[in-house]
Design an enzyme around this catalytic site. Structure first.
Site, mmCIF file in Angstrom:
data_model
loop_
_atom_site.group_PDB
_atom_site.id
_atom_site.type_symbol
_atom_site.label_atom_id
_atom_site.label_comp_id
_atom_site.label_asym_id
_atom_site.label_seq_id
_atom_site.Cartn_x
_atom_site.Cartn_y
_atom_site.Cartn_z
ATOM 1 C CG ASN A 190 -10.059 13.036 -10.780
ATOM 2 O OD1 ASN A 190 -10.021 14.243 -10.553
ATOM 3 N ND2 ASN A 190 -10.626 12.178 -9.949
ATOM 4 N N GLY A 195 -5.638 0.898 -13.402
ATOM 5 C CA GLY A 195 -6.826 0.466 -12.661
ATOM 6 C C GLY A 195 -8.073 0.932 -13.394
ATOM 7 C CB VAL A 202 -3.794 4.572 -5.819
ATOM 8 C CG1 VAL A 202 -3.629 5.516 -6.982
ATOM 9 C CG2 VAL A 202 -2.620 4.679 -4.863
ATOM 10 C CG ASP A 203 -7.363 10.430 -6.340
ATOM 11 O OD1 ASP A 203 -6.777 11.081 -5.457
ATOM 12 O OD2 ASP A 203 -8.085 10.955 -7.218
ATOM 13 C CE1 TYR A 238 -9.659 7.881 -15.110
ATOM 14 C CE2 TYR A 238 -7.453 8.801 -15.298
ATOM 15 C CZ TYR A 238 -8.787 8.942 -14.972
ATOM 16 O OH TYR A 238 -9.254 10.163 -14.520
ATOM 17 C CG ASP A 266 -1.774 1.147 1.424
ATOM 18 O OD1 ASP A 266 -1.687 2.090 0.620
ATOM 19 O OD2 ASP A 266 -2.579 1.130 2.375
HETATM 20 N N1 AR6 Z 1 -1.315 1.497 -3.021
HETATM 21 C C1 AR6 Z 1 -0.722 1.209 -4.201
HETATM 22 N N2 AR6 Z 1 -1.404 0.960 -5.342
HETATM 23 C C2 AR6 Z 1 -2.745 1.012 -5.273
HETATM 24 C C3 AR6 Z 1 -3.454 1.307 -4.097
HETATM 25 C C4 AR6 Z 1 -2.674 1.564 -2.925
HETATM 26 N N3 AR6 Z 1 -3.248 1.855 -1.749
HETATM 27 N N4 AR6 Z 1 -4.784 1.276 -4.375
HETATM 28 C C5 AR6 Z 1 -4.908 0.963 -5.679
HETATM 29 N N5 AR6 Z 1 -3.674 0.796 -6.222
HETATM 30 P P1 AR6 Z 1 -6.328 3.455 -10.040
HETATM 31 P P2 AR6 Z 1 -6.018 4.942 -12.562
HETATM 32 C C6 AR6 Z 1 -3.295 0.470 -7.607
HETATM 33 O O1 AR6 Z 1 -7.654 2.931 -10.450
HETATM 34 O O2 AR6 Z 1 -6.214 3.694 -13.353
HETATM 35 C C7 AR6 Z 1 -9.399 7.398 -9.428
HETATM 36 O O3 AR6 Z 1 -10.773 7.439 -9.180
HETATM 37 C C8 AR6 Z 1 -4.277 -0.276 -8.480
HETATM 38 O O4 AR6 Z 1 -4.234 -1.658 -8.191
HETATM 39 O O5 AR6 Z 1 -6.163 3.934 -8.650
HETATM 40 O O6 AR6 Z 1 -4.916 5.863 -12.938
HETATM 41 C C9 AR6 Z 1 -8.837 8.744 -9.825
HETATM 42 O O7 AR6 Z 1 -9.519 9.800 -9.166
HETATM 43 C C10 AR6 Z 1 -3.718 0.034 -9.869
HETATM 44 O O8 AR6 Z 1 -2.647 -0.862 -10.165
HETATM 45 O O9 AR6 Z 1 -5.826 4.679 -10.985
HETATM 46 C C11 AR6 Z 1 -9.093 8.763 -11.304
HETATM 47 O O10 AR6 Z 1 -10.404 9.157 -11.603
HETATM 48 C C12 AR6 Z 1 -3.121 1.435 -9.713
HETATM 49 O O11 AR6 Z 1 -3.117 1.686 -8.302
HETATM 50 C C13 AR6 Z 1 -8.902 7.308 -11.715
HETATM 51 O O12 AR6 Z 1 -9.170 6.547 -10.543
HETATM 52 C C14 AR6 Z 1 -3.878 2.533 -10.408
HETATM 53 O O13 AR6 Z 1 -5.273 2.294 -10.303
HETATM 54 C C15 AR6 Z 1 -7.484 7.026 -12.118
HETATM 55 O O14 AR6 Z 1 -7.406 5.720 -12.618
#
Ligand code: AR6
Length: 194
Positions: free
Chosen positions: A22, A123, A31-32, A125, A8
């Site tokens: 975003n 994730g 992660v956001d 996106y 994490d």
């Molecule tokens: N620590 C590390 N990695 C993580 C964690 C964490 N705590 N939680 C999730 N991940 P995503 P995106 C990973 O969907 O695709 C949001 O709503 C996850 O497994 O977080 O860039 C924003 O506001 C994946 O591998 O980001 C935007 O609207 C990676 O983080 C949108 O999502 C990215 O997944 C961005 O989408």
């Protein structure tokens, strides 16, 4: 130095963690959401103060913005916005590469010696994981190699940085962590960085 870790990102005591945000930059899922929850409401307040470049856009896709980390162990959060994946033919690779480049440059400008990246765009996106990891590794390796060359120039007492590029004093020693949430993601990076 590059490291791959599984876990994490909100628990990491590094100088900067990168948020896959975003364009509005006021939180979201993935992660956001985890970063905003862990950093506390001060992070939302700090993001609100980031000026909009146009209505509803604080950080255009591919760019990066920095805030303090507040209640996180990390000193800073670098917010970057990855591309929404369509088919790879709509500028997605270039935008994703820009996320890594701009985040690293901003970290260096702020004296960071360690930075952790999540797998941006892979994730919500929908960016294919292997292709995204290839871009991430390439951009980080290029940045570290360029930083080493810059440092060598300084070592040779050449005071002039290459035209159009700021000197990044802490960059040569920067530790870059790829923080993968799942073992599967970590395995992708391990194949690319044996
Ligand atoms: N620590 C590390 N990695 C993580 C964690 C964490 N705590 N939680 C999730 N991940 P995503 P995106 C990973 O969907 O695709 C949001 O709503 C996850 O497994 O977080 O860039 C924003 O506001 C994946 O591998 O980001 C935007 O609207 C990676 O983080 C949108 O999502 C990215 O997944 C961005 O989408």
């Amino acid at each position: 130095m590059i490291k791959i870790i599984q876990g994490d990102i909100t628990t990491l005591a590094v100088d900067a963690i990168v948020n896959a945000a975003n364009q509005v930059m006021l939180g979201g899922g993935g992660v956001d959401g985890a970063i905003h929850d862990a950093a506390g409401p001060e992070l939302y307040e700090a993001c609100l103060k980031v000026p909009e470049v146009r209505p509803g856009v604080r950080c255009p896709t591919g760019e990066a913005r920095i805030t303090p980390g507040f209640r996180l162990p990390a000193k800073y959060v670098i917010h970057t916005v990855g591309p929404v994946y369509r088919d790879g033919l709509h500028g997605e690779p270039e935008k994703l590469a820009a996320c890594y480049r701009n985040s690293l440059a901003l970290a260096a400008e702020n004296g960071c010696k360690s930075i952790a990246f999540p797998c941006i765009s892979t994730g919500i996106y929908g960016y294919p994981k292997e292709a995204a990891a290839q871009i991430a590794v390439r951009e980080v390796e290029n940045f570290l190699a360029q930083s080493r060359r810059d440092a060598e120039m300084v070592g040779r007492r050449d005071p002039t940085p290459p035209k159009g590029r700021a000197r990044s004093p802490s960059a040569p020693q920067m530790e870059v962590l790829f923080c993968c949430f799942s073992a599967r993601d970590a395995a992708v990076y391990k194949r690319l960085l044996p």
